[in-house]
Scaffold this motif. Structure first.
Motif, PDB file in Angstrom:
ATOM      1  N   GLY A 176       0.943  -1.252  -0.039  1.00 53.41           N
ATOM      2  CA  GLY A 176      -0.053   0.139  -0.053  1.00 53.41           C
ATOM      3  C   GLY A 176       0.807   1.251  -0.022  1.00 53.41           C
ATOM      4  N   LEU A 177       2.003   1.408   0.737  1.00 56.66           N
ATOM      5  CA  LEU A 177       2.663   2.627   0.971  1.00 56.66           C
ATOM      6  C   LEU A 177       3.234   3.099  -0.340  1.00 56.66           C
ATOM      7  N   ASP A 178       2.850   4.588  -0.682  1.00 50.31           N
ATOM      8  CA  ASP A 178       3.290   4.942  -1.933  1.00 50.31           C
ATOM      9  C   ASP A 178       4.952   5.175  -2.083  1.00 50.31           C
ATOM     10  N   TYR A 179       5.613   5.094  -1.068  1.00 54.04           N
ATOM     11  CA  TYR A 179       7.141   5.467  -1.362  1.00 54.04           C
ATOM     12  C   TYR A 179       7.826   4.297  -1.710  1.00 54.04           C
ATOM     13  N   TYR A 180       7.155   3.101  -1.726  1.00 55.33           N
ATOM     14  CA  TYR A 180       7.970   1.902  -2.462  1.00 55.33           C
ATOM     15  C   TYR A 180       7.979   2.188  -4.020  1.00 55.33           C
ATOM     16  N   THR A 181       9.365   2.022  -4.511  1.00 59.11           N
ATOM     17  CA  THR A 181       9.533   2.321  -6.080  1.00 59.11           C
ATOM     18  C   THR A 181      10.129   1.248  -6.792  1.00 59.11           C
ATOM     19  N   GLY A 182      10.563   0.057  -5.928  1.00 59.19           N
ATOM     20  CA  GLY A 182      10.915  -1.002  -6.860  1.00 59.19           C
ATOM     21  C   GLY A 182      10.688  -2.254  -6.324  1.00 59.19           C
ATOM     22  N   THR A 183      11.534  -3.079  -5.371  1.00 59.44           N
ATOM     23  CA  THR A 183      11.313  -4.384  -5.111  1.00 59.44           C
ATOM     24  C   THR A 183      10.605  -4.260  -3.940  1.00 59.44           C
ATOM     25  N   VAL A 184       9.514  -5.110  -3.609  1.00 60.74           N
ATOM     26  CA  VAL A 184       8.684  -5.310  -2.375  1.00 60.74           C
ATOM     27  C   VAL A 184       8.769  -6.686  -2.047  1.00 60.74           C
ATOM     28  N   PHE A 185       8.531  -6.692  -0.550  1.00 66.68           N
ATOM     29  CA  PHE A 185       8.472  -8.033   0.085  1.00 66.68           C
ATOM     30  C   PHE A 185       7.271  -8.031   0.967  1.00 66.68           C
ATOM     31  N   GLU A 186       6.870  -9.386   1.263  1.00 65.96           N
ATOM     32  CA  GLU A 186       5.986  -9.788   2.320  1.00 65.96           C
ATOM     33  C   GLU A 186       6.367 -11.073   2.844  1.00 65.96           C
ATOM     34  N   THR A 187       6.058 -11.493   3.826  1.00 70.82           N
ATOM     35  CA  THR A 187       6.180 -12.769   4.502  1.00 70.82           C
ATOM     36  C   THR A 187       5.004 -13.379   5.024  1.00 70.82           C
ATOM     37  N   LEU A 188       4.738 -14.743   4.572  1.00 72.78           N
ATOM     38  CA  LEU A 188       3.495 -15.440   5.096  1.00 72.78           C
ATOM     39  C   LEU A 188       3.995 -16.417   5.897  1.00 72.78           C
ATOM     40  N   LEU A 189       3.119 -16.809   7.035  1.00 71.67           N
ATOM     41  CA  LEU A 189       3.322 -17.996   7.678  1.00 71.67           C
ATOM     42  C   LEU A 189       2.572 -19.112   7.362  1.00 71.67           C
ATOM     43  N   VAL A 190       3.061 -20.104   6.577  1.00 72.35           N
ATOM     44  CA  VAL A 190       2.258 -21.120   5.886  1.00 72.35           C
ATOM     45  C   VAL A 190       1.286 -21.773   6.825  1.00 72.35           C
ATOM     46  N   GLY A 191       0.068 -21.793   6.469  1.00 78.15           N
ATOM     47  CA  GLY A 191      -0.976 -22.443   7.154  1.00 78.15           C
ATOM     48  C   GLY A 191      -1.772 -21.410   8.133  1.00 78.15           C
ATOM     49  N   HIS A 192      -1.034 -20.007   8.300  1.00 72.61           N
ATOM     50  CA  HIS A 192      -1.652 -18.918   9.057  1.00 72.61           C
ATOM     51  C   HIS A 192      -1.807 -17.802   8.287  1.00 72.61           C
ATOM     52  N   GLU A 193      -2.118 -17.809   6.989  1.00 73.13           N
ATOM     53  CA  GLU A 193      -2.021 -16.893   6.142  1.00 73.13           C
ATOM     54  C   GLU A 193      -2.770 -15.661   6.536  1.00 73.13           C
ATOM     55  N   ALA A 194      -3.871 -15.946   7.115  1.00 73.56           N
ATOM     56  CA  ALA A 194      -5.022 -15.077   7.780  1.00 73.56           C
ATOM     57  C   ALA A 194      -4.178 -13.898   8.388  1.00 73.56           C
ATOM     58  N   ILE A 195      -3.033 -14.420   9.174  1.00 67.46           N
ATOM     59  CA  ILE A 195      -2.382 -13.308  10.085  1.00 67.46           C
ATOM     60  C   ILE A 195      -1.890 -12.266   9.252  1.00 67.46           C
ATOM     61  N   GLY A 196      -1.829 -12.329   8.074  1.00 70.23           N
ATOM     62  CA  GLY A 196      -1.196 -11.499   7.199  1.00 70.23           C
ATOM     63  C   GLY A 196       0.300 -11.509   7.054  1.00 70.23           C
ATOM     64  N   SER A 197       0.903 -10.441   6.621  1.00 66.13           N
ATOM     65  CA  SER A 197       2.360 -10.439   6.450  1.00 66.13           C
ATOM     66  C   SER A 197       3.100 -10.224   7.827  1.00 66.13           C
ATOM     67  N   ILE A 198       4.118 -11.122   8.131  1.00 65.77           N
ATOM     68  CA  ILE A 198       4.656 -10.929   9.290  1.00 65.77           C
ATOM     69  C   ILE A 198       6.036 -10.055   9.280  1.00 65.77           C
ATOM     70  N   CYS A 199       6.490  -9.702   7.848  1.00 64.42           N
ATOM     71  CA  CYS A 199       7.409  -8.975   7.687  1.00 64.42           C
ATOM     72  C   CYS A 199       7.450  -8.268   6.279  1.00 64.42           C
ATOM     73  N   SER A 200       7.545  -7.053   6.054  1.00 59.94           N
ATOM     74  CA  SER A 200       7.296  -6.587   5.121  1.00 59.94           C
ATOM     75  C   SER A 200       8.302  -5.482   4.797  1.00 59.94           C
ATOM     76  N   GLY A 201       8.391  -5.054   3.421  1.00 60.21           N
ATOM     77  CA  GLY A 201       9.395  -3.947   3.201  1.00 60.21           C
ATOM     78  C   GLY A 201       9.457  -3.753   1.452  1.00 60.21           C
ATOM     79  N   GLY A 202      10.477  -3.037   1.411  1.00 58.35           N
ATOM     80  CA  GLY A 202      10.896  -2.810   0.018  1.00 58.35           C
ATOM     81  C   GLY A 202      11.899  -1.788  -0.378  1.00 58.35           C
TER      82      GLY A 202
END
Lengths: 473, 473
Positions: free
Chosen positions: A297-323
């Motif tokens: 969502g954040l507008d300041y990311y301009t290239g690479t983006v990352f998210e991390t999901l816990l397998v089996g618990h995807e509903a928690i959402g991303s547990i580590c993000s950036g870019g």
């Protein structure tokens, strides 16, 4: 030791949105922080810490009324005391660690080495609307690499390598790192004639497509964006087409018509470089994948983006993000400071892990041994035994109050102290003690007689054999 | 990597009273916290953390306008958004960790085990008048043992044992723990007919007698208290009489006329029990002493009191203080909760140690190895080497930007990275790398050729031999 539960006569109500943990939970939180810190340092990131308090104009420099609405200002409870304290006014609590990082880099640029690799683990405060899973005070654990004028794409590739080390070390289950490059989707939409505003609004919906089954994606995009049905069809086709293994997805992207758009082509090229280096840095294909839906969502990311999901618990959402972002701090600095970073929202993660029982506290104390106290006249012996254990780096507590042995054993059991030492007249007169391994059912079997001079060595060995060193969950 | 020092165009001024450290200083602060935490846990204290924010009525429950004047209230920057957010009002930042502990114990009494042994390492905020060495935001590192209705004097004795472990572990020089019991001086003064108010005012002056040479103590007490010249004479005589070794001082106290006062006699008895147990817990006589001048300003101490001085740097003042109190939280609880605790004001201590160069930062990064980058086409090799080192738990950085080797070595030297790995066409074609130990004068002598598969083992050994593991000062 436990009296009635009625200590409190007027215990104040908890403050909504401010979580606090019991000792058994806090021990795990501490251990998480220790492991995260260790992984960050293993990759050569340096710690910094900024004051919780910044000038209001610093915090609002990036704009965004939403952020501003959540800022907590501070002021003296009794008002300003005298003119000399004017330096106290117009201050507020930081709401993230990125704005303070920008201010810090601008303040100390001449004393820092670039690329500046820093980690920062601190609490931040946001006056969010109180709701389940949202906190007004929470830990963020951030790393960023900041370049001067330029920064290699390999810096981007280091982020998944750190994420991989962090979450293996936290041992909370399987996880997968999703990687994309914002230029790809942006270029794709432009290639198919979508204008800037429609594209930006569309990306926000695309970023949350995961909440719906793939079969509904067309419907959702039609309903929630102003993208034409034709473009929607192309978008979902694009996502389905790109679902293969990393090498195939990259090749498929390189062959795509949308490469006619220079942003698309550049994004594909960057993604290729990053993904290749991620592998070379030791992250196995099982733990990362290209996922083009990732928009962040954040507008300041301009290239690479990352998210991390816990397998089996995807509903928690991303547990580590950036870019990756083009410029950390246009407001504070003349030079362009491109950077890349990730963040773990630790308080929310811990609350979720406890709630879902992915993490189960086992002890409310770091102590591994309780030296019980049977007879007041032997207290000097008990204290010396404790000292011998501590000198061997074994966390130890002595029971110093007067109570029957049964009560002392219950105390140890309740706190999760696994080993107790019992020594009365008989044992001590023979120069030895009893070492007892406490189990929930109070089985009396696991008791050993140990000569006094051997206590530290024998307890060390016992803890090793039982696998009771460190903090577990 | 270093351009001009002109990154900043409008870096905001620092906020007076809010200190922040450069990475090389922060690394040491972190290591201090790690060692303090380890010593606290070794003695079986459990971590807790309370929100930075408490209700104003909690913070002011103990009374004391001085404290109240220093409290920072928080409020939404843009005002309350809606009625639902009323839970946000009347909140403030905690100014110590004792009031939050009292509130925590009252809130969770039924879920805690007593005696409750907790440690807490957090920042607190005080709107103090800005002056050198005073901070408006600072770390406190506290431990307390809280009993229910009663608490053994052995709990008091554990405090010096913890202090001893903490400051040996911090390795900042010789230190001495001063121990007394407030009842002794209070009883002494009452025995000689001094009334309550005169006594309380007198104790505050006595507590600061150290600032003057012993020859001036009479003069100072006459000038700054309302004690009669006769009593002043007795007080200084008392201090000079009690200057011997622990056993002699105790005997001397037991024989003193003032034992006619029951508080004096009780204080002497308590002090005897505590001091004996301190020795049994392993603290050598070289590191603690009875010092009857110790009064501690805070009114809530009711028995044993402690201070810790850094030998040769007594002007810094006490680096760790505390004592016994009768009741943690009369305001929140029906039961009496006696306790004993100590606190380290870590931010002030660190600032003093840096200022006096007792602690000298050596590196601004935890990285022990820099993998340099000679040729873009070998980047995969460089990344794999970094991964191999990290897998062996060696903190490693890869130089990923383009720059001449000389620049890369200067970068490592400036950050204090001791080892660099250099690998060009020649080395890699022979399946090896150069490992170079960087010294200030860039002496080229300490270079080894190492086969690729042996890198991690050889670097580990090199760091061990050079004594470069961990953080040093």
């Amino acid at each position: 030791m436990r009296g009635s539960a009625s200590v409190a006569k007027s215990a104040p109500l908890p403050i909504s949105g401010f979580i606090e943990f019991l000792p058994e939970q806090q021990l795990i939180l501490q251990e998480f922080i220790r492991r995260i810190r260790a992984a960050y340092e293993l990759h050569g990131f340096s710690p910094i810490e900024t004051p919780a308090v910044e000038r209001v104009e610093v915090l609002t420099s990036k704009g965004g009324e939403a952020a501003e609405r959540e800022i907590y200002a501070i002021s003296r409870l009794l008002g300003q005391q005298d003119g000399a304290e004017a330096s106290d006014s117009n201050l507020a609590l930081h709401f993230d660690l990125t704005v303070p990082l920008a201010r810090y880099v601008a303040s100390y640029a001449s004393q820092l080495s670039f690329p500046f690799r820093r980690y920062q683990i601190q609490k931040v405060w946001r006056g969010e609307r109180a709701q389940a899973g949202r906190f007004r005070e929470f830990y963020q654990c951030d790393i960023d690499i900041i370049g001067r004028e330029q920064l290699s794409l390999l810096a981007d590739a280091e982020m998944p390598a750190v994420i991989y080390d962090v979450f293996r070390s936290l041992a909370i289950g399987e996880f997968i790192i999703r990687i994309s490059n914002r230029k790809i989707l942006q270029g794709f939409l432009r290639h198919y004639g979508v204008d800037r505003d429609t594209s930006a609004a569309g990306l926000r919906v695309i970023d949350k497509l995961d909440r719906h089954p793939p079969a509904d994606w067309n419907k959702v995009l039609i309903a929630q964006t102003t993208l034409s049905p034709d473009v929607v069809e192309r978008v979902t086709g694009f996502f389905f087409g790109a679902g293969g293994a990393t090498a195939e997805t990259l090749q498929w992207l390189k062959d795509h018509d949308a490469n006619a758009d220079k942003d698309f082509a550049l994004g594909v090229e960057e993604l290729g470089v990053v993904v290749k280096a991620v592998g070379e840095l030791g992250v196995p294909e099982t733990h990362f994948k290209i996922d083009l839906r990732l928009a962040r969502g954040l507008d300041y990311y301009t290239g690479t983006v990352f998210e991390t999901l816990l397998v089996g618990h995807e509903a928690i959402g991303s547990i580590c993000s950036g870019g990756r972002y083009d410029d950390l701090t246009g407001f504070f600095a003349d030079e362009k400071l491109p950077g890349v970073g990730i963040s773990i929202g630790l308080t929310r993660l811990m609350a979720q892990l406890l709630d879902k029982k992915i993490v189960k506290p086992r002890a409310s104390t770091p102590a591994k041994v309780l030296v019980t106290s049977l007879d007041k006249k032997h207290l000097p012996d008990y204290l010396k035994i404790a000292n011998a254990l501590r000198s061997a780096n074994i966390a130890t507590e002595v029971f110093t109050e007067e109570a029957r042995l049964g009560k002392q054993l219950k105390y140890a059991l309740r706190k999760g102290i696994p080993l107790v030492i019992i020594a009365g007249d008989q044992e001590l007169s023979q120069g030895q003690v009893q070492l007892k391994y406490l189990t929930e059912d109070f089985a009396q079997k696991d008791v050993e007689e140990i000569p006094l001079p051997e206590i530290a060595a024998r307890v060390t060995e016992k803890l090793r054999v039982l696998g009771l060193c460190g903090i577990a969950w």
